[in-house]
Write a protein that holds these residues in place. Structure first.
Motif, PDB file in Angstrom:
ATOM      1  N   TRP A  76       0.825  -1.214   0.000  1.00 29.61           N
ATOM      2  CA  TRP A  76       0.000   0.000   0.000  1.00 29.61           C
ATOM      3  C   TRP A  76       0.861   1.266   0.000  1.00 29.61           C
ATOM      4  CZ3 TRP A  76      -0.236   3.990   3.525  1.00 29.61           C
ATOM      5  CH2 TRP A  76      -1.201   4.959   3.239  1.00 29.61           C
ATOM      6  N   ILE A  77       1.955   1.282   0.757  1.00 23.93           N
ATOM      7  CA  ILE A  77       2.822   2.460   0.799  1.00 23.93           C
ATOM      8  C   ILE A  77       3.407   2.745  -0.585  1.00 23.93           C
ATOM      9  CG2 ILE A  77       5.029   3.318   1.679  1.00 23.93           C
ATOM     10  CD1 ILE A  77       4.376   2.045   4.347  1.00 23.93           C
ATOM     11  N   ILE A  78       3.818   1.697  -1.280  1.00 18.00           N
ATOM     12  CA  ILE A  78       4.338   1.887  -2.646  1.00 18.00           C
ATOM     13  C   ILE A  78       3.248   2.452  -3.557  1.00 18.00           C
ATOM     14  CG2 ILE A  78       5.278   0.699  -4.653  1.00 18.00           C
ATOM     15  CD1 ILE A  78       6.632  -1.261  -2.721  1.00 18.00           C
ATOM     16  N   PHE A  79       2.019   1.923  -3.431  1.00 19.80           N
ATOM     17  CA  PHE A  79       0.908   2.447  -4.216  1.00 19.80           C
ATOM     18  C   PHE A  79       0.662   3.923  -3.884  1.00 19.80           C
ATOM     19  CE2 PHE A  79      -3.636   3.511  -3.894  1.00 19.80           C
ATOM     20  CZ  PHE A  79      -3.979   3.508  -5.241  1.00 19.80           C
ATOM     21  N   TYR A  80       0.705   4.283  -2.605  1.00 20.55           N
ATOM     22  CA  TYR A  80       0.472   5.670  -2.193  1.00 20.55           C
ATOM     23  C   TYR A  80       1.532   6.601  -2.774  1.00 20.55           C
ATOM     24  CZ  TYR A  80       0.208   9.755   0.880  1.00 20.55           C
ATOM     25  OH  TYR A  80       0.129  11.035   1.362  1.00 20.55           O
ATOM     26  N   LEU A  81       2.784   6.223  -2.669  1.00 24.10           N
ATOM     27  CA  LEU A  81       3.853   7.082  -3.163  1.00 24.10           C
ATOM     28  C   LEU A  81       3.777   7.267  -4.676  1.00 24.10           C
ATOM     29  CD1 LEU A  81       6.836   5.727  -1.002  1.00 24.10           C
ATOM     30  CD2 LEU A  81       5.556   7.848  -0.660  1.00 24.10           C
ATOM     31  N   VAL A  82       3.457   6.193  -5.395  1.00 23.82           N
ATOM     32  CA  VAL A  82       3.368   6.284  -6.863  1.00 23.82           C
ATOM     33  C   VAL A  82       2.163   7.116  -7.274  1.00 23.82           C
ATOM     34  CG1 VAL A  82       3.033   4.958  -8.976  1.00 23.82           C
ATOM     35  CG2 VAL A  82       4.611   4.124  -7.225  1.00 23.82           C
ATOM     36  N   VAL A 147      10.332  -1.641   8.173  1.00 24.05           N
ATOM     37  CA  VAL A 147      10.859  -0.472   8.895  1.00 24.05           C
ATOM     38  C   VAL A 147      11.473   0.526   7.923  1.00 24.05           C
ATOM     39  CG1 VAL A 147      12.652   0.263  10.517  1.00 24.05           C
ATOM     40  CG2 VAL A 147      11.183  -1.674  11.086  1.00 24.05           C
ATOM     41  N   VAL A 148      12.233   0.049   6.957  1.00 23.45           N
ATOM     42  CA  VAL A 148      12.869   0.943   5.984  1.00 23.45           C
ATOM     43  C   VAL A 148      11.819   1.672   5.151  1.00 23.45           C
ATOM     44  CG1 VAL A 148      14.367   1.044   3.967  1.00 23.45           C
ATOM     45  CG2 VAL A 148      15.007  -0.390   5.912  1.00 23.45           C
ATOM     46  N   VAL A 149      10.860   0.929   4.605  1.00 19.41           N
ATOM     47  CA  VAL A 149       9.848   1.531   3.737  1.00 19.41           C
ATOM     48  C   VAL A 149       8.972   2.508   4.516  1.00 19.41           C
ATOM     49  CG1 VAL A 149       7.841   1.036   2.288  1.00 19.41           C
ATOM     50  CG2 VAL A 149       9.863  -0.427   2.167  1.00 19.41           C
ATOM     51  N   PHE A 153       8.545   6.549   4.054  1.00 18.07           N
ATOM     52  CA  PHE A 153       7.197   7.057   3.799  1.00 18.07           C
ATOM     53  C   PHE A 153       6.823   8.159   4.782  1.00 18.07           C
ATOM     54  CE2 PHE A 153       2.770   6.373   5.347  1.00 18.07           C
ATOM     55  CZ  PHE A 153       2.111   7.002   4.309  1.00 18.07           C
ATOM     56  N   LEU A 154       7.074   7.952   6.068  1.00 15.93           N
ATOM     57  CA  LEU A 154       6.732   8.961   7.069  1.00 15.93           C
ATOM     58  C   LEU A 154       7.642  10.177   6.988  1.00 15.93           C
ATOM     59  CD1 LEU A 154       5.972   6.678  10.143  1.00 15.93           C
ATOM     60  CD2 LEU A 154       4.340   7.863   8.675  1.00 15.93           C
ATOM     61  N   TRP A 155       8.882  10.010   6.553  1.00 11.64           N
ATOM     62  CA  TRP A 155       9.798  11.143   6.448  1.00 11.64           C
ATOM     63  C   TRP A 155       9.337  12.132   5.380  1.00 11.64           C
ATOM     64  CZ3 TRP A 155      13.773  13.130   9.138  1.00 11.64           C
ATOM     65  CH2 TRP A 155      14.567  14.102   8.507  1.00 11.64           C
ATOM     66  N   ILE A 156       8.851  11.642   4.253  1.00 11.58           N
ATOM     67  CA  ILE A 156       8.497  12.530   3.145  1.00 11.58           C
ATOM     68  C   ILE A 156       6.999  12.841   3.092  1.00 11.58           C
ATOM     69  CG2 ILE A 156      10.422  11.661   1.785  1.00 11.58           C
ATOM     70  CD1 ILE A 156       8.417  10.124   0.084  1.00 11.58           C
ATOM     71  N   SER A 157       6.155  12.070   3.772  1.00 15.68           N
ATOM     72  CA  SER A 157       4.707  12.234   3.612  1.00 15.68           C
ATOM     73  C   SER A 157       3.981  12.551   4.903  1.00 15.68           C
ATOM     74  CB  SER A 157       4.108  10.956   3.003  1.00 15.68           C
ATOM     75  OG  SER A 157       4.740  10.610   1.792  1.00 15.68           O
ATOM     76  N   ALA A 158       4.689  12.801   5.992  1.00 13.69           N
ATOM     77  CA  ALA A 158       4.015  13.005   7.276  1.00 13.69           C
ATOM     78  C   ALA A 158       3.139  14.246   7.282  1.00 13.69           C
ATOM     79  CB  ALA A 158       5.052  13.094   8.400  1.00 13.69           C
ATOM     80  N   LYS A 159       3.442  15.245   6.468  1.00 11.34           N
ATOM     81  CA  LYS A 159       2.691  16.495   6.448  1.00 11.34           C
ATOM     82  C   LYS A 159       1.588  16.526   5.396  1.00 11.34           C
ATOM     83  CE  LYS A 159       6.748  19.174   7.935  1.00 11.34           C
ATOM     84  NZ  LYS A 159       6.214  19.630   9.230  1.00 11.34           N
ATOM     85  N   ARG A 170      -7.470   6.257   3.751  1.00 16.71           N
ATOM     86  CA  ARG A 170      -7.834   6.106   5.166  1.00 16.71           C
ATOM     87  C   ARG A 170      -7.682   4.662   5.621  1.00 16.71           C
ATOM     88  NH1 ARG A 170     -12.271   9.809   3.791  1.00 16.71           N
ATOM     89  NH2 ARG A 170     -11.818  11.860   4.689  1.00 16.71           N
ATOM     90  N   CYS A 171      -8.162   3.732   4.826  1.00 14.04           N
ATOM     91  CA  CYS A 171      -8.035   2.315   5.198  1.00 14.04           C
ATOM     92  C   CYS A 171      -6.566   1.885   5.227  1.00 14.04           C
ATOM     93  CB  CYS A 171      -8.821   1.444   4.222  1.00 14.04           C
ATOM     94  SG  CYS A 171     -10.620   1.658   4.322  1.00 14.04           S
ATOM     95  N   GLY A 172      -5.769   2.357   4.274  1.00 12.99           N
ATOM     96  CA  GLY A 172      -4.351   2.010   4.273  1.00 12.99           C
ATOM     97  C   GLY A 172      -3.620   2.556   5.482  1.00 12.99           C
ATOM     98  N   LEU A 173      -3.935   3.780   5.865  1.00 12.35           N
ATOM     99  CA  LEU A 173      -3.293   4.362   7.042  1.00 12.35           C
ATOM    100  C   LEU A 173      -3.720   3.641   8.312  1.00 12.35           C
ATOM    101  CD1 LEU A 173      -3.516   8.162   6.151  1.00 12.35           C
ATOM    102  CD2 LEU A 173      -1.444   6.778   6.284  1.00 12.35           C
ATOM    103  N   MET A 174      -4.993   3.284   8.414  1.00 11.91           N
ATOM    104  CA  MET A 174      -5.441   2.542   9.590  1.00 11.91           C
ATOM    105  C   MET A 174      -4.822   1.136   9.635  1.00 11.91           C
ATOM    106  SD  MET A 174      -7.146   3.652  12.056  1.00 11.91           S
ATOM    107  CE  MET A 174      -7.663   5.285  12.523  1.00 11.91           C
TER     108      MET A 174
END
Length: 563
Positions: A76-82, A147-149, A153-159, A170-174
């Motif tokens: 999901w994180i890869i999908f979100y970033l792309v 942990v790496v991914v 993800f949190l470093w560049i997308s936390a804001k 929302r479902c992916g974050l939960m």
């Protein structure tokens, strides 16, 4: 930066549109919350069931579930970033309060230690892979990738305030939040079982120990294999020592993911959204009192920690154990007492503070307050259990009196510190004094001017010097008042900074001591005799990680508000 658009610059929409979006946002949030609740209950059931041998749930079943959850989150994180990188309107605005640099820096620090822990786990389980399930080696590998991914993800997308794929996001974050909590529960359970095994090994022989494992306590499948080599013992002891860092990493990541979840579909008015920048001005405009006292507490605490580890964990003599407990309690009583006093002093200084309260909507601040209050409940629970055990037990010796004082001061210090920090979080950021008029502001550039030289330019008759430009005349006395006024206005800010520096360093040492093994709750026999050898360790293992997380979050909040 070109994608950041202020909400105030967007065209006004019909009245019905925001209402429908708000209703749908609540529905999407409710669906993601239900998904998280069901996954959390499933993970909690498996983790708690796998803690006992009589229940037909093994530790590799727990590892299989966690591995599947982490793999789904990675996808999901890869999908979100792309998807967000390809869509120009995916992120219309960013929350400046979310993911500050100190929080992301702490996340990276804990991530590094978590990766080292995974390396030790892989080395430990690889030492006897022939008698273990393959999932026990796959799990730490997947966890390291997770942990790496997730850290990237949190470093560049936390804001981010995402405006595409709202329900999927929302479902992916939960799911990410639930996975971190499940990993946290598993780590706490493993650490608790390891401590119980270590305590049994000190008191019984190897044959009785193996019989007790078969009688009802969970035995990791690795316990049944032989770990006789020195490198195997190093791996085993190493990754158990690093468990506290992995526990804190999961809690930090959960907090940051929750803020992202709250910001999904959110618009921010940047005109009313104050931006806080962390400025490293620790040694500017300070009296060094807070720094000096904090360093004294920090260095003294490290010395107490070393002596405690040597005398309690490495010695079997009762007298040395009693001396170590006495020294530990005295240090903590002094530290907690000073912290309570300075927090009360800071709250008194707030009564003279003229800054307005910040009433704007801020999910990050709401989460900070909730985490401070919620994490403090763990230490409250331990303290109240200790108070009941000490008051109801007999006889009462010096250790019991010190333990009672320590528990009472722990409750008081958490309460006063929460009041001090939360009040600071709700204050407007400090601003420079704007009461001076324009010609007085211009005089700030004359800080190093010779006042006598200025006075020589004033005629003896006392009339002021009128410049040809038509600007207002300036008296030397006005110049002196303008130059000295800011010094009189900043005394509250200086005292608050001194208090925050002392609290910051004190919270650091109070985090280090329990995180690295100084836990008198397991070494003091009063609570063990009162609640039993099974109930009391379970209470401490569940509540103490929240207390450790509270100290880290208090440090982060002090950095955000005062430093």
């Amino acid at each position: 930066s070109s994608q950041i658009v202020s909400f105030s610059h967007q065209p006004h929409q019909p009245p019905s549109t925001p209402a429908s979006k708000e209703v749908w946002k609540k529905g999407g949030r409710m669906f993601s919350i239900l998904l998280a609740v069901h996954l959390a209950l499933l993970a909690c059931t498996l983790v708690s069931s796998g803690a006992f041998e009589k229940i037909a749930v093994h530790d590799y079943d727990v590892f299989f579930l966690l591995t599947v959850m982490m793999l789904i989150v990675i996808v999901w994180i890869i999908f979100y970033l792309v998807s967000t990188s390809r869509c120009p309107d995916a992120i219309l605005c960013r929350d400046s309060h979310a993911g500050p640099i100190w929080l992301r820096g702490g996340l990276i620090l804990f991530a590094i230690f978590s990766l080292v822990m995974d390396v030790f786990k892989i080395g430990y389980y690889s030492s006897f892979y022939s008698c273990l399930s393959a999932i026990k080696i796959i799990y730490p590998i997947v966890q390291a990738i997770f942990v790496v991914v997730q850290t990237y993800f949190l470093w560049i997308s936390a804001k981010d305030c995402v405006h595409v794929h709202l329900n999927v996001t929302r479902c992916g974050l939960m799911l990410t939040l639930t996975t971190n909590l499940a990993v946290w529960m598993s780590a706490v359970t493993d650490e608790s079982v390891h401590k119980a095994h270590s305590k049994l090994k000190k008191n019984v022989t190897e044959e009785i120990f193996r019989w007790l494992l078969k009688a009802g306590m969970r035995s990791s499948s690795a316990e049944e294999c032989n770990c006789n080599s020195q490198i195997c013992q190093i791996f085993k002891n190493g990754y158990f020592w690093l468990y506290p860092f992995n526990i804190e990493y999961s809690l930090f990541a959960s907090a940051m993911v929750y803020v992202m979840w709250k910001n999904v579909g959110r618009f921010i008015d940047h005109h009313s959204h104050h931006i806080h920048h962390l400025k490293f001005r620790l040694f500017r405009r300070t009296f060094f009192v807070g720094i000096v006292l904090g360093l004294i507490i920090l260095v003294s605490g490290l010395g107490v920690l070393i002596l405690y580890e040597v005398q309690v964990n490495s010695s079997t003599e009762f007298s040395k154990k009693s001396q170590a407990l006495t020294m530990y309690y005295i240090f903590n009583i002094v530290c907690l007492g000073l912290m309570s006093l300075v927090c009360i002093g800071g709250s008194v200084i707030y009564r003279f503070d003229k800054r307005d309260m910040d009433r704007h909507k801020n999910p990050t601040r709401t989460l900070d307050v909730a985490l401070l209050m919620g994490a403090a409940l763990g230490q409250y629970a331990i303290s109240y259990y200790s108070i009941v055990a000490i008051v109801a037990s007999t006889p009462r010796d010096t250790i019991s009196a010190l333990n009672l004082t320590y528990a009472l001061l722990m409750i008081a210090q958490h309460t006063f510190q929460n009041i001090f920090i939360i009040e600071g979080l709700h204050r407007q950021p400090p601003k420079e004094d704007h009461k001076h008029n324009s010609h007085q502001k211009d005089l700030y550039g004359l800080t190093f001017i010779n006042i006598n030289a200025v006075s020589l330019r004033v005629p003896d008759s006392g009339s002021t010097l009128a410049p040809s430009t038509g600007a207002e005349a300036i008296h030397p006395s006005d110049l002196v008042r303008s130059l000295t006024a800011p010094k009189k206005m900043n005394w509250r800010r200086k005292f608050l900074r001194e208090i925050s520096m002392f609290l910051l360093l004190s919270n650091i040492i109070l985090w280090i001591m329990p995180a690295f093994g100084a836990r008198p709750q397991f070494d003091n026999d009063t609570e063990l005799n009162f609640y039993g050898d099974s109930m009391w360790p379970a209470i401490v293992d569940i509540c103490l990680p929240f207390g450790i997380f509270y100290r880290m979050h208090a440090v982060a909040s002090l950095l955000e508000v005062y430093i």
